[in-house]
Each structure stands twice: as structure tokens, then as C-alpha cells.
Design an enzyme around this catalytic site. Sequence first.
Site, PDB file in Angstrom:
ATOM      1  N   GLY A   1       0.812  -1.209   0.000  1.00 57.72           N
ATOM      2  CA  GLY A   1       0.000   0.000   0.000  1.00 57.72           C
ATOM      3  C   GLY A   1       0.847   1.261   0.000  1.00 57.72           C
TER       4      GLY A   1
ATOM      5  CG  ASN B   1      -6.172  -8.070   0.759  1.00 53.58           C
ATOM      6  OD1 ASN B   1      -5.692  -6.949   0.556  1.00 53.58           O
ATOM      7  ND2 ASN B   1      -7.391  -8.231   1.248  1.00 53.58           N
TER       8      ASN B   1
ATOM      9  CB  THR C   1      -6.281  -0.404  -1.152  1.00 53.79           C
ATOM     10  OG1 THR C   1      -5.741  -0.833   0.099  1.00 53.79           O
ATOM     11  CG2 THR C   1      -7.793  -0.294  -1.043  1.00 53.79           C
TER      12      THR C   1
ATOM     13  CE  LYS D   1     -16.353 -11.232   8.268  1.00 50.26           C
ATOM     14  NZ  LYS D   1     -16.641 -12.234   7.222  1.00 50.26           N
ATOM     15  CB  THR D   2      -9.403  -5.560   7.416  1.00 52.90           C
ATOM     16  OG1 THR D   2      -9.923  -6.201   6.250  1.00 52.90           O
ATOM     17  CG2 THR D   2      -7.922  -5.273   7.213  1.00 52.90           C
TER      18      THR D   2
ATOM     19  CE  LYS E   1      -0.357 -16.186  24.409  1.00 48.53           C
ATOM     20  NZ  LYS E   1      -1.749 -16.552  24.763  1.00 48.53           N
TER      21      LYS E   1
ATOM     22  CE1 TYR F   1      -9.070   2.970   8.309  1.00 51.05           C
ATOM     23  CE2 TYR F   1      -9.547   5.218   8.974  1.00 51.05           C
ATOM     24  CZ  TYR F   1      -8.634   4.253   8.607  1.00 51.05           C
ATOM     25  OH  TYR F   1      -7.298   4.560   8.554  1.00 51.05           O
TER      26      TYR F   1
ATOM     27  NE  ARG G   1      -5.694   7.918   1.211  1.00 53.05           N
ATOM     28  CZ  ARG G   1      -4.904   7.065   1.859  1.00 53.05           C
ATOM     29  NH1 ARG G   1      -4.613   7.273   3.119  1.00 53.05           N
ATOM     30  NH2 ARG G   1      -4.420   6.012   1.250  1.00 53.05           N
TER      31      ARG G   1
END
Length: 320
Positions: A13, A35, A38, A92-93, A106, A146, A187
Site C-alpha cells: 500500500g 491481499n 488497495t 474484519k480487517t 505472542k 473504519y 483522499r
Amino acid sequence: MIRKRILVTGGAGFIGSHLCETLLLQGHEVFCLDNFFTGNKENIVHLQDNNYFELIRHDVVDPFLIETDEIYNLACPASPIHYQYNSIKTMKTSIMGAINMLGLAKRVNAKILQASTSEVYGDPKIHPQNEKYWGNVNPIGLRSCYDVGKRAAETLFMDYHRQNNIKIKIIRIFNTYGPKMLPNDGRVVSNFIIQALTNQEITIFGDGAQTRSFQYIDDLIQGLLKMMNSKDTFIGPVNIGNTNEFTIKDLANKIIELTNSKSKIVFKPLPSDDPLRRKPDIEKANKELNWEPKINLETGLIKTITYFDNLFRKNCQSIK
């Protein structure tokens, strides 16, 4: 220098690709996870000949295992057009992505940084915004996927830290711009530049009096690195942004001036929950990280305009 194995989610990105490039220049081994919703391969194609760079197509919503020393969790659509396109996926992301990356941290005892956002402050009732402010966020609006997703991710990071002693860092990124932004990401800086370069009408939503503080990408990358390398006892959250505040109308006029554009400004209704003012208090970043932005708006805009101008010229030549 100790060469680290570093995972960057969302590494193809806008921000992630700049970070991958800088980490490689520092001599680290970098795993770029994306993925490509974007993300853009053009952003990282020049890195693929580097033996210490590895590109991995993967969605952070699904678990992922790798041996790594540090994780920069940047994966999430960040512009309204993209994060509202599939709002459930955006949530979800933010949430599942945080859980999976924290679980990985962890498992392998890695330090992990969460790229949060100034959007956690919502439409703020204090100005400028400092890290103690809890925000004014609509939990059921169009932007909530978001805003609330990022707030939930911060909660998860703090709980994993408290419960499992995970080494975490949280930064809140304010409006950032620069080369490698997507032309269609919606944007304000990229929108105005593209409209100006093509002499289209420049679209301002609202009356243009709403303000933003614009940070050039190089300043943000330095903030990310300083935060990751700060003392373990400083976990944040910490604001990373530019304190110079401009109205949207001033930004449009500046871009018209710098591009010698013939564009005219037109005004359209303001979208729901769009913040009217946004400016970071960066006292904590200055004190704890010895960080402050160095690049002024005009200098950054010229670099960004040059990038988009060259991109258009390249695309025109390829069409011919």
C-alpha cells in the site's frame, strides 16, 4: 547493525511500500504481506530483486505464521471510498487482522506496532486533539466501519499487552500524502491534484472551511521507525501528524497555483460524520520520540504533483 526479520502487513500500500523500502535500505529482511485490495504491485516491484525482500499474497483476516522479530500492522483500507465499499470486510480487517497479528506476535515473541488513525477521535470537540481525548465517534454511521474498527483494534492491542505481556506500540496517523497514493483513492490531496492536472472541476464537499493538517509520507515513516525502536515501556498511543492546519479551500487553491491549472472550484454537500476540524497535538511524540515533521506543505505537494504528473505521462505513453 543487527539485521531483523520484519513483517509489514499492507506492505504494498501507500504507507507500507514506503516503509518496506526504508527498512530494506537499513539492511533488514522484509516480508511484505498484502491481499492487493488497495495495495499496488507497482509500489513494490522495484524491491523484488532484493534478496532480503519477500512478497506474500495473504489476507490478514486469515491466520498467518512466520518467524519474525517485528510486525508493522498497516493492513486496512484507509480512504472512505475503499473502506465503505465493503464495510463488513473493513471491520474484519481491523479486528480479525489485529487478533491474528497479535496472536503471531505472542507465538514468536515479536514486537508489534498498530497503525491506528486520527479517525478514532471522530468529529472532535477539543482542538487540537491529544492522546487523552476519548473522541466523538458515531458508532452506527457510514464511517463507523473504519473509525470503530480502529478503536477496537487499539482495545485488542492493550488487552493483549495487559493479559499476555505482548510488546506493543500504537500510533495514530493523521492525514498523510505523497507519492504512491492511488489515483482513485478518494483522499482530498490526490483528488485535488488529479483534478487540477487534468483541468477538471475541483470538488470540495461542504463550504471548504473545514480544516485538516497534512503530513508528508517521509515524516510519517520516520515516526513509525522511531516508535518501533522506542523504549519498551512507551507503548502509546501517540499522535503522528503535522500541526500546520489548513482549510480545504486553501489546499485546493494551493494545488491550483502549483499545477498552473485552469480548474474551477465547485462545492457539494458534506458527507455525514465528516470531521470539521482535525489537528494533532504532538507534544508526546516530540517528548518521547524526539520526532516532529520536517517537510512543509508546499514542498510535499510539489513532490506529490511531480509523481502524479509522471504517472499520467507514463500511462499516456503506454496507451500510444
